[in-house]
Scaffold this motif. Structure first.
Motif, PDB file in Angstrom:
ATOM      1  N   GLU A 154     183.765 -28.204 -15.474  1.00 57.77           N
ATOM      2  CA  GLU A 154     182.524 -28.188 -16.232  1.00 57.77           C
ATOM      3  C   GLU A 154     182.248 -29.581 -16.788  1.00 57.77           C
ATOM      4  OE1 GLU A 154     182.835 -25.708 -19.717  1.00 57.77           O
ATOM      5  OE2 GLU A 154     185.011 -25.874 -19.703  1.00 57.77           O
ATOM      6  N   TYR A 155     180.989 -29.834 -17.124  1.00 51.92           N
ATOM      7  CA  TYR A 155     180.594 -31.142 -17.634  1.00 51.92           C
ATOM      8  C   TYR A 155     180.706 -31.154 -19.156  1.00 51.92           C
ATOM      9  CZ  TYR A 155     178.971 -32.861 -13.131  1.00 51.92           C
ATOM     10  OH  TYR A 155     178.932 -33.315 -11.842  1.00 51.92           O
TER      11      TYR A 155
ATOM     12  N   ASN B  13     181.992 -37.506 -22.545  1.00 51.32           N
ATOM     13  CA  ASN B  13     183.082 -38.380 -22.123  1.00 51.32           C
ATOM     14  C   ASN B  13     184.145 -38.539 -23.201  1.00 51.32           C
ATOM     15  OD1 ASN B  13     184.445 -40.163 -20.428  1.00 51.32           O
ATOM     16  ND2 ASN B  13     183.428 -41.949 -21.329  1.00 51.32           N
TER      17      ASN B  13
ATOM     18  N   THR C 148     177.795 -37.231 -20.066  1.00 52.87           N
ATOM     19  CA  THR C 148     178.623 -36.088 -19.712  1.00 52.87           C
ATOM     20  C   THR C 148     179.257 -36.326 -18.345  1.00 52.87           C
ATOM     21  OG1 THR C 148     176.731 -34.928 -18.728  1.00 52.87           O
ATOM     22  CG2 THR C 148     177.240 -34.478 -21.045  1.00 52.87           C
ATOM     23  N   LEU C 149     180.536 -35.961 -18.242  1.00 51.80           N
ATOM     24  CA  LEU C 149     181.293 -36.167 -17.016  1.00 51.80           C
ATOM     25  C   LEU C 149     182.021 -34.881 -16.650  1.00 51.80           C
ATOM     26  CD1 LEU C 149     182.853 -39.676 -17.801  1.00 51.80           C
ATOM     27  CD2 LEU C 149     180.942 -39.205 -16.256  1.00 51.80           C
ATOM     28  N   PRO C 150     182.330 -34.688 -15.372  1.00 53.43           N
ATOM     29  CA  PRO C 150     183.057 -33.477 -14.975  1.00 53.43           C
ATOM     30  C   PRO C 150     184.476 -33.470 -15.543  1.00 53.43           C
ATOM     31  CG  PRO C 150     182.848 -34.983 -13.121  1.00 53.43           C
ATOM     32  CD  PRO C 150     181.994 -35.544 -14.216  1.00 53.43           C
TER      33      PRO C 150
ATOM     34  N   ASN D 283     189.173 -35.599 -18.193  1.00 46.84           N
ATOM     35  CA  ASN D 283     188.209 -36.200 -17.289  1.00 46.84           C
ATOM     36  C   ASN D 283     188.767 -36.239 -15.872  1.00 46.84           C
ATOM     37  OD1 ASN D 283     187.077 -38.610 -15.795  1.00 46.84           O
ATOM     38  ND2 ASN D 283     185.699 -38.564 -17.550  1.00 46.84           N
TER      39      ASN D 283
END
Length: 1135
Positions: A626-627, A630, A724-726, A1095
């Motif tokens: 999910e996002y 960071n 936002t990052l996965p 991350n």
């Protein structure tokens, strides 16, 4: 809330046919305390109320008739005080309606109804509170799932007041809410039970369930959680925290076994009898059909009647009334005789014959043709001999509660054991024997038939049976004062499989308790019977094995570690990991390893390293990508992340007023908005910081409104929000690692607090992976940093008061007040240090920072006391006090990584080279002693000063003599005209051992003034030899060796792990000596299970680093880690 629905309420005592106009009943709902019931007919569009208040059992006629026009009801609920609430669909929009059935057409409104944009669940609890779930508009077009809890106390305007607000994560779906303040949610193949009061959750992972449909029902009684998902029933033990059974609702044998359990019966019955009683599905062909039919026939109730079953009552709907039946007084008869009637039904005769044909057998093993779970269990490998659990449980039960058991029953087999006396005729002697009898009962009989009888172990001494326990039907374990025995019944005869004599004092318990450890050690030192030939496909047998491991695993593993039973240690370790690998719900087995980590760290630290690497980056459910922001990398949390927004009720009222102002007085609203923003601009930093703190601690929420006070903040925040990052969620495998014992004494906790495994186990192997680092981050961010700041501020106050008093000239009264403040603050810190010393003196001494701490607190405090009472200022003590306080102030920076790494290096290097320094010190004092013997004056030069004596070491012979020159006579010396430098104690520093030692230290640092130019080298060969030896051995060789050792030590500890260990010690100190005993038991600060985000890019980097360092261990969780590697698209080359 829509108001277009037409409601007609009438009081009536009519029969059922007239009220519903002979239309079928669609829904039946009962109030939380079973005092009121409503039936709903979709075709008739009517609701009928039934008042059971004061009726424990018996008939009840209709009380209210509610006619609803043009409404499609999705859900209804009723309270004990006859408040009806239902959710209906109106023009594709879901709406909520609440009416008081007891007070004509009184409609009830909710305080914050304006915020709800889509109700999806409602119910009442036993406290007559209304639980309402709905969507609420948030910022950026993101809706929140909000749970509102309203008080149903009547108000003047018929509006219920909100008591609590909770926010559910968007990726969670609410299944239901129980009458006892428990929410049931679903997310990522897992069902969660969340307690609203304690905010504690229970997670049940169900791998093959991707979504929850309407046929899910959940019941709980505090001991078990029972779930019905389609035709599957799952039983979860809250005490053991594992799934104990997964049943097929259509499997008669499985249901028979578990319905006999008195604790499960009231939970399973409502699950087996569906709420929609028109259902004629598979459950009507199950064992429940015949048992329920028998009961209805006994009470002269038609078999086709509709019913609603709760955990306590059954409500049977008849022609003109509803009958309330108390199930506790009317237990269904679950015996195989009840199936004789099945033969009349051709479709069911095969099941009946199967059961009746096995009357002469023990029906204990599940039918593998009907139970897929049994097939899986049959293949299971047991690493630990199951006899170990049974024997250990027998010892523990005997120790805690002595009994004299004589018989034990399991299914159709009964063992009877007793001590009997017999007379040996030839020797005319009375002996005692153990008499064993095996009885068997067929399913068609209530009588026990004796099958076999045996006598063993004749003794002249008294024999006492201390405990008996069945391993299975054919194997029994008996503990006596004579020893431990295991007998086997092969169907015809009884034979002894195992015996071991134990220490005992003819049954005296005191002696037995003292010998318990010896007995256990002796039992486990002798091979136990082989269990390979024992059938382990029985689900109940495996449940007993798992239950025994959870109950006694910690004590058993601790015993194995202390007694160095390496094979048993390895077996229990493997068993725990295997249970978790095979079923993610068995995460509690990991806690067995965790609780014994202090012992493992002491005796077998390699197990901690092994566990740390094997369990890194694992999850107790499927991996979920999910996002996230960071900045949430390695940020920990608890499942489910339900946020308590109750503190923001006042803010929500403010938002409601703003919304009303905008609707009613738009111009005034815009003027106030502009003025608010203008007032904010001059104090923007303060406003931003204050709003951020209030938002973080949920005093305000982010429900969407156009108020200027919050929109100003959110607009700025959204402009600079992080990317936002996965991410992937992982579980921290240190289950209950941070938890403290629940039972405690307040007074004793203040003196000598109990510990958690986190406190006892400070190992680098734990914190070299992300799991340990995340654990530290959670503790630091939750409470650590706040307490650390408070401690730092307290020390700064102490430092400031003493430094000002010692440095700046002040008025006597001011100086006196500063000294008093210094004494009070210093005494507080000294008490904390004293508590640490009492807690663990050895550990306190071993931690070198404590010496700085005690010096920084004790010397300034003592100096302040002396100065205050004597008015005598000792400058030397003031000097040392200020020095120690300044160093202590510097040590507070060790919590920051950029500083802490160097502090960690300083201490860790000191610990490594301490032995070398001791050697160096003894060599130095040895040389000092040698020089002292060689250069010490032979006469008393202080009392008898004389020149030109025969003592070359006399200071009078070492002083400089200055002669006067006659310049008029070609620079010749003037006789008897000399200037002499009077010697002092530093002229010859080898007159005293203390100054001799200091002289050697100066020589070591390069200052040779104490040795050079005072003695002639030519006339003192021994002096020269000592200088050469000291220079080469100490100055050249050992000093260079010392520098090399420093480099090696620095290289070894120049890493983050040393810094993290240092931070762990700080957190441990805060937990034990600054938190209150009850705070150490807060679930939100010390959760049993934690998870964290990572991350994806950094996960890839970390895995590649572990692979390069040969630390990526997949031996235990190969499939789990393969799944992770596939998600990350990482390929591992096979060597």
């Amino acid at each position: 809330m829509a108001v277009s629905t037409i409601i007609e309420v009438s009081k009536a005592n009519k029969n059922l046919q007239n009220l519903h106009n002979s239309k079928p009943i669609t829904l039946i709902e009962v109030s939380p305390n079973e005092e009121y019931l409503v039936t709903y007919s979709k075709e008739d569009k009517s609701i009928i109320g039934w008042n059971f208040k004061g009726i424990n059992e018996g008939k009840c006629y209709s009380d209210n008739d509610v006619q609803i026009s043009d409404v499609n009801l999705r859900q209804i609920c009723i309270s004990d005080n006859q408040i009806l609430a239902y959710i209906y669909n109106d023009n594709d929009d879901d709406e909520l309606k609440i009416i008081n059935l007891d007070n004509k057409q009184q409609n009830i409104e909710l305080e914050f109804d304006e915020f709800s944009c889509g109700p999806f669940y409602c119910t009442f609890n036993t406290k007559n509170e209304f639980i309402f779930c709905s969507d609420v508009s948030g910022r950026n077009d993101v809706d929140h799932k909000i749970i509102w809890i309203y008080s149903t106390q009547p108000t003047k305007n018929n509006k219920w007041i909100c008591k609590s607000i909770y926010k559910i994560p968007n990726d969670f779906r609410l299944i239901s809410a129980s009458n006892y303040d428990r929410l049931y949610l679903f997310s990522n193949h897992s069902i969660y039970e969340w307690n609203i009061i304690t905010e504690k959750s229970t997670k049940i992972f169900i791998e093959d369930v991707n979504e929850i449909k309407k046929d899910v029902k959940i019941l709980s009684d505090g001991k078990f959680i029972c779930l019905r998902i389609s035709d599957r029933i799952i039983i979860y033990s809250i005490e053991l925290e594992i799934i104990i059974a997964s049943l097929d609702k259509n499997n008669d044998i499985q249901l028979y076994k578990f319905m006999k359990h008195p604790g499960l019966y009231p939970l399973l019955l409502p699950l087996l009898l569906r709420d929609n009683v028109q259902d004629t599905g598979a459950n009507r062909k199950s064992i429940m059909k015949h048992c329920w039919k028998e009961y209805l026939d006994h009470n002269q109730i038609p078999n086709e009647c509709q019913s609603k079953t709760t955990a306590k009552y059954a409500f049977v709907i008849l022609a003109d009334y509803i009958r309330k039946i108390k199930l506790e007084n009317s237990r269904l008869n679950f015996s195989y005789q009840n199936f004789d009637g099945l033969n009349n039904n051709s479709d069911e005769s095969s099941d009946s014959n199967k059961l009746n044909n096995e009357n002469d057998k023990v029906i204990e093993v599940l039918d593998t043709d009907e139970c897929e779970d049994a097939k899986k269990i049959k293949k299971k490998k047991l690493f630990v001999n199951p006899y170990i659990y049974v024997i250990y449980a027998l010892f523990q039960e005997d120790l805690s509660k002595p009994t004299n058991p004589k018989e034990i029953i399991k299914n159709s087999i009964k063992w009877k054991i007793e001590i009997v006396e017999r007379v040996i005729e030839k020797e005319v002697e009375i002996v005692k024997l153990i008499k064993l009898q095996v009885f068997k009962k067929s399913s068609a009989s209530v009588k026990w038939d004796l099958i076999c009888e045996s006598y063993s172990h004749p003794q002249s001494e008294e024999i006492v049976i201390r405990g008996i326990k069945l391993f299975n039907e054919n194997n029994i374990v008996i503990l006596t004062t004579l020893g431990l025995f295991i007998y086997n019944f092969n169907g015809k005869t009884i034979s002894l499989n195992y015996s071991n004599s134990l220490k005992s004092n003819t049954g005296k318990r005191e002696k037995y308790e003292k010998d318990l450890k010896y007995n256990l050690k002796k039992v486990f030192s002798k091979p136990l019977p082989n269990y390979d030939d024992i059938e382990i496909s029985d689900e109940l047998f495996m449940k007993d094995i798992k239950e025994s491991l959870l109950k006694y695993g910690v004590e058993l593993l601790s015993f194995a570690i202390k007694e160095h039973k390496l094979e048993l240690i390895e077996s229990i370790y493997e068993e725990c990991l295997t249970h978790f690998k095979e079923d993610k719900n068995d995460r509690m087995f990991l806690s067995i390893i965790i609780f014994t980590m202090p012992l493992l760290n002491k005796y077998y630290p390699e197990y901690i390293s092994r566990y740390s690497l094997e369990t890194t980056m694992i999850m107790d459910s499927s991996y979920n990508m999910e996002y996230q922001n960071n900045n949430l990398h390695l940020c920990s949390f608890q499942h489910p992340q339900i946020v308590n927004l109750t503190r923001s009720i006042l803010w929500t009222k403010y938002l409601k007023l703003v919304d009303k102002l905008e609707d009613d007085h738009m111009m005034t609203y815009y003027i106030l908005s502009v003025l608010t923003k203008l007032l904010i601009l001059p104090i923007l930093p303060i406003y931003f910081a204050t709003f951020n703190i209030l938002l973080r601690y949920h005093f305000i929420n982010d429900f969407y409104t156009e108020d200027a006070l919050s929109s100003f903040y959110f607009n700025i925040f959204d402009t600079f929000k992080t990317q936002t990052l996965p991410t992937i969620t992982f579980m921290i495998p240190y289950i209950k690692f941070v938890n403290y014992p629940k039972n405690y004494n307040w007074f004793l906790e203040l003196i000598r607090p109990q510990s958690s495994p986190f406190i006892k186990t400070i190992s680098k192997d734990i914190y070299k992976t992300w799991n340990g680092e995340v654990l530290i981050n959670f503790k630091w961010n939750t409470y650590g940093k706040y307490y650390y700041i408070i401690i730092w501020i307290g020390f700064l106050a102490f430092l400031g008061c003493f430094t000002v008093a010692a440095t700046i000239p002040l008025d006597e009264n001011i100086k006196k007040n500063l000294l008093i403040s210094s004494i009070i603050l210093g005494s507080f810190h000294l008490v904390q240090e004293f508590r640490q010393f009492i807690y663990n003196p050895i550990k306190w001494v071993y931690n070198y920072w404590n010496f700085f701490d005690i010096g920084a607190y004790l010397i300034p405090t003592g100096t302040s006391i002396y100065w205050l009472f004597t008015n005598n200022e000792i400058t030397s003590w003031l000097s040392f006090s200020c020095l120690l306080l300044d160093i202590k102030f510097l040590l507070f920076f060790r919590v920051f990584e950029s500083f802490g790494i160097y502090f960690a290096i300083i201490i860790s290097v000191a610990k490594q080279i301490i032995s070398f320094l001791v050697i160096l010190f003894f060599i130095i004092i040895s040389f000092a002693h040698a020089f002292l013997i060689l250069l010490k004056p032979k006469s008393d030069y202080l009392n008898h000063p004389e020149f030109n004596n025969n003592d070359p070491n006399n200071p009078w012979n070492l002083i400089n003599i200055y002669n006067q020159i006659n310049q008029t006579e070609n620079g010749t010396l003037i006789q008897n005209a000399s200037f002499i430098q009077i010697p002092n104690e530093n002229t010859n520093m080898f007159t005293d051992y203390r100054t001799a030692l200091f002289a050697i230290y100066l020589f070591l640092t390069g200052d040779q003034s104490a040795l050079s130019d005072k003695w002639t080298y030519k006339d003192n060969p021994a002096f020269v030899i000592l200088i050469v030896l000291f220079s080469f051995l100490i100055v050249i060789y050992l000093m260079n060796l010392f520098i090399g050792l420093l480099n090696i030590a620095i290289e070894k500890d120049n890493n983050r792990v040393s810094y993290l260990i240092q931070k762990v010690e700080i957190l441990a100190e805060i937990e034990l000596f600054y938190l209150l005993p009850n705070q150490r038991r807060w679930n939100i600060w010390f959760p049993e299970i934690m998870y964290y985000y990572a991350n994806i890019d950094k996960i890839r980097e970390e895995i590649k680093k572990l692979i390069n360092e040969n630390q990526w261990n997949t031996d235990k969780f190969l499939e789990i880690k393969k799944q992770l590697l596939n998600i990350l698209n990482i390929q591992i080359k096979n060597n």
